[in-house]
Design a protein around this motif. Structure first.
Motif, PDB file in Angstrom:
ATOM      1  N   VAL A 242       0.867  -1.175   0.000  1.00  0.00           N
ATOM      2  CA  VAL A 242       0.000   0.000   0.000  1.00  0.00           C
ATOM      3  C   VAL A 242       0.905   1.226   0.000  1.00  0.00           C
ATOM      4  O   VAL A 242       1.500   1.570   1.030  1.00  0.00           O
ATOM      5  N   ALA A 243       1.016   1.885  -1.135  1.00  0.00           N
ATOM      6  CA  ALA A 243       1.959   2.991  -1.279  1.00  0.00           C
ATOM      7  C   ALA A 243       1.619   4.163  -0.376  1.00  0.00           C
ATOM      8  O   ALA A 243       2.514   4.838   0.152  1.00  0.00           O
ATOM      9  N   ASP A 244       0.326   4.435  -0.187  1.00  0.00           N
ATOM     10  CA  ASP A 244      -0.076   5.592   0.612  1.00  0.00           C
ATOM     11  C   ASP A 244       0.411   5.499   2.055  1.00  0.00           C
ATOM     12  O   ASP A 244       0.778   6.510   2.668  1.00  0.00           O
ATOM     13  N   TYR A 245       0.406   4.287   2.602  1.00  0.00           N
ATOM     14  CA  TYR A 245       0.743   4.125   4.024  1.00  0.00           C
ATOM     15  C   TYR A 245       1.976   3.249   4.251  1.00  0.00           C
ATOM     16  O   TYR A 245       2.319   2.952   5.396  1.00  0.00           O
ATOM     17  N   HIS A 246       2.615   2.795   3.182  1.00  0.00           N
ATOM     18  CA  HIS A 246       3.822   1.970   3.259  1.00  0.00           C
ATOM     19  C   HIS A 246       3.568   0.617   3.937  1.00  0.00           C
ATOM     20  O   HIS A 246       4.458   0.074   4.588  1.00  0.00           O
TER      21      HIS A 246
ATOM     22  N   SER B 255      -0.495  11.954   3.200  1.00  0.00           N
ATOM     23  CA  SER B 255       0.088  13.203   2.720  1.00  0.00           C
ATOM     24  C   SER B 255       1.529  13.378   3.168  1.00  0.00           C
ATOM     25  O   SER B 255       2.116  14.445   3.018  1.00  0.00           O
ATOM     26  N   GLY B 256       2.119  12.328   3.733  1.00  0.00           N
ATOM     27  CA  GLY B 256       3.494  12.395   4.224  1.00  0.00           C
ATOM     28  C   GLY B 256       3.532  12.575   5.725  1.00  0.00           C
ATOM     29  O   GLY B 256       2.539  12.933   6.357  1.00  0.00           O
ATOM     30  N   GLY B 257       4.674  12.340   6.317  1.00  0.00           N
ATOM     31  CA  GLY B 257       4.795  12.478   7.756  1.00  0.00           C
ATOM     32  C   GLY B 257       4.202  11.292   8.494  1.00  0.00           C
ATOM     33  O   GLY B 257       3.979  10.223   7.922  1.00  0.00           O
ATOM     34  N   PHE B 258       3.928  11.499   9.772  1.00  0.00           N
ATOM     35  CA  PHE B 258       3.444  10.408  10.626  1.00  0.00           C
ATOM     36  C   PHE B 258       1.981  10.100  10.339  1.00  0.00           C
ATOM     37  O   PHE B 258       1.163  11.000  10.128  1.00  0.00           O
TER      38      PHE B 258
ATOM     39  N   SER C 246     -11.008   0.426   2.534  1.00  0.00           N
ATOM     40  CA  SER C 246     -10.139   1.557   2.889  1.00  0.00           C
ATOM     41  C   SER C 246      -9.601   1.336   4.287  1.00  0.00           C
ATOM     42  O   SER C 246     -10.308   0.830   5.166  1.00  0.00           O
ATOM     43  N   ASP C 247      -8.366   1.706   4.486  1.00  0.00           N
ATOM     44  CA  ASP C 247      -7.770   1.570   5.806  1.00  0.00           C
ATOM     45  C   ASP C 247      -8.408   2.541   6.778  1.00  0.00           C
ATOM     46  O   ASP C 247      -8.607   3.724   6.472  1.00  0.00           O
ATOM     47  N   LEU C 248      -8.777   2.058   7.957  1.00  0.00           N
ATOM     48  CA  LEU C 248      -9.341   2.907   8.986  1.00  0.00           C
ATOM     49  C   LEU C 248      -8.223   3.727   9.602  1.00  0.00           C
ATOM     50  O   LEU C 248      -7.331   3.198  10.251  1.00  0.00           O
ATOM     51  N   ARG C 249      -8.259   5.047   9.405  1.00  0.00           N
ATOM     52  CA  ARG C 249      -7.174   5.919   9.844  1.00  0.00           C
ATOM     53  C   ARG C 249      -7.537   6.614  11.137  1.00  0.00           C
ATOM     54  O   ARG C 249      -8.647   7.121  11.315  1.00  0.00           O
ATOM     55  N   PHE C 250      -6.596   6.644  12.069  1.00  0.00           N
ATOM     56  CA  PHE C 250      -6.754   7.344  13.342  1.00  0.00           C
ATOM     57  C   PHE C 250      -6.017   8.671  13.301  1.00  0.00           C
ATOM     58  O   PHE C 250      -6.496   9.695  13.800  1.00  0.00           O
ATOM     59  N   ILE C 251      -4.821   8.647  12.717  1.00  0.00           N
ATOM     60  CA  ILE C 251      -4.022   9.847  12.520  1.00  0.00           C
ATOM     61  C   ILE C 251      -3.497   9.803  11.091  1.00  0.00           C
ATOM     62  O   ILE C 251      -2.922   8.803  10.670  1.00  0.00           O
ATOM     63  N   ASP C 252      -3.665  10.877  10.349  1.00  0.00           N
ATOM     64  CA  ASP C 252      -3.195  10.864   8.982  1.00  0.00           C
ATOM     65  C   ASP C 252      -2.439  12.161   8.674  1.00  0.00           C
ATOM     66  O   ASP C 252      -3.019  13.226   8.735  1.00  0.00           O
TER      67      ASP C 252
END
Length: 275
Positions: free
Chosen positions: A62-66, A182-185, A269-275
């Motif tokens: 998954v490129a978006d989240y590695h 979008s990058g970062g943590f 879709s991955d359930l995101r807590f912090i993006d």
């Protein structure tokens, strides 16, 4: 024909002349065949799933989240999709009949096959040696682990060393996966899945009998080696759960790969807590 050539080898195991002459295969009346059946079905299902997923070369990153499935880590070929090679691409393109995770898959297979618990599991469930307690095995001879291919079981400790390195690689993959779209943590459900898998893989690897021997073997005086004694004690506690961890990690490997596949393919879709 010489007399020597007509002499047959004396039977061994339950067929020796010193054993009781019981014509029945077993006198057990319970469903002794159920545990071996469940074992062979469980191991067979994992082997089929892992083999298929290791060769399909789709939906493993998954490129978006590695997120990278452990079946493809480390991915060292230029055949890998962009971003999946966390340790570079020192190898060129690979033909389709070579899995992208070939660098470690044979060693991990060797580690599992030579594991003391798995030996018991597939000796009974696959080779019927013996299929259960108080059930005669169908083999007329027993040579132990002294000939090919079973003599390879003696290399378990060396497979353990490689398994340690692979656990480090998987840990690195889990850390790299804390990445936002979008990058970062970033932090999502996939991170929890990857972390759970890594923690249990470490527990299974360190609960290995070889690890326990490495920690405390050949010591004549534990009090003179307090650090090794402490480590041996912790490994011994894990070792009592080695069978449970052996099965649990098969499940978490499938769960992790399946989740990454669903997200990578766009099925969920991955359930995101912090993006």
């Amino acid at each position: 024909m010489s007399e020597a050539s007509t002499v047959t080898a004396a039977p061994t195991g339950v067929f020796t002349t010193t054993r009781a002459r019981i014509s029945a295969r077993t006198l057990r009346t319970d469903r002794w065949w159920l545990p071996p059946l469940i074992t062979v079905l469980g191991l067979g299902a994992f082997v089929v799933y892992a083999t298929v997923r290791s060769f399909v070369r789709t939906a493993y990153y998954v490129a978006d989240y590695h997120y990278l499935t452990p079946f493809y880590s480390p991915c060292l070929s230029t055949s890998c999709v962009e971003g999946a090679s966390h340790f570079g691409t020192p190898l060129g393109d690979l033909p389709m009949w070579i899995p992208l995770g070939f660098a470690v898959l044979p060693f991990l297979l060797g580690f599992r096959l030579t594991c003391y618990y798995y030996r018991k599991a597939y000796y009974r469930a696959v080779w019927f040696s013996p299929p259960a307690c108080a059930v005669a095995e169908p083999h007329a001879k027993y040579t132990g682990e002294t000939r090919l291919p079973l003599i390879i079981q003696n290399a378990h400790r060396y497979f353990f060393y490689v398994a340690l390195l692979v656990s480090l690689v998987n840990s690195y993959d889990a850390v790299v996966a804390f990445h936002g779209k979008s990058g970062g943590f970033g932090f999502g459900l996939g991170n929890l899945v990857l972390l759970l898998n890594v923690v249990l893989l470490w527990a299974y690897t360190l609960s290995c009998h070889s690890c326990r021997h490495i920690a405390g073997g050949r010591l004549k005086n534990f009090s003179a080696h307090p650090v090794r004694y402490w480590f041996w004690t912790q490994v011994s506690k894990l070792n009592t759960r080695h069978m449970a961890l052996a099965w649990t990690t098969l499940g978490t490997l499938v769960l992790t790969d399946f989740y990454v596949m669903l997200v990578a393919s766009g099925t969920i879709s991955d359930l995101r807590f912090i993006d």
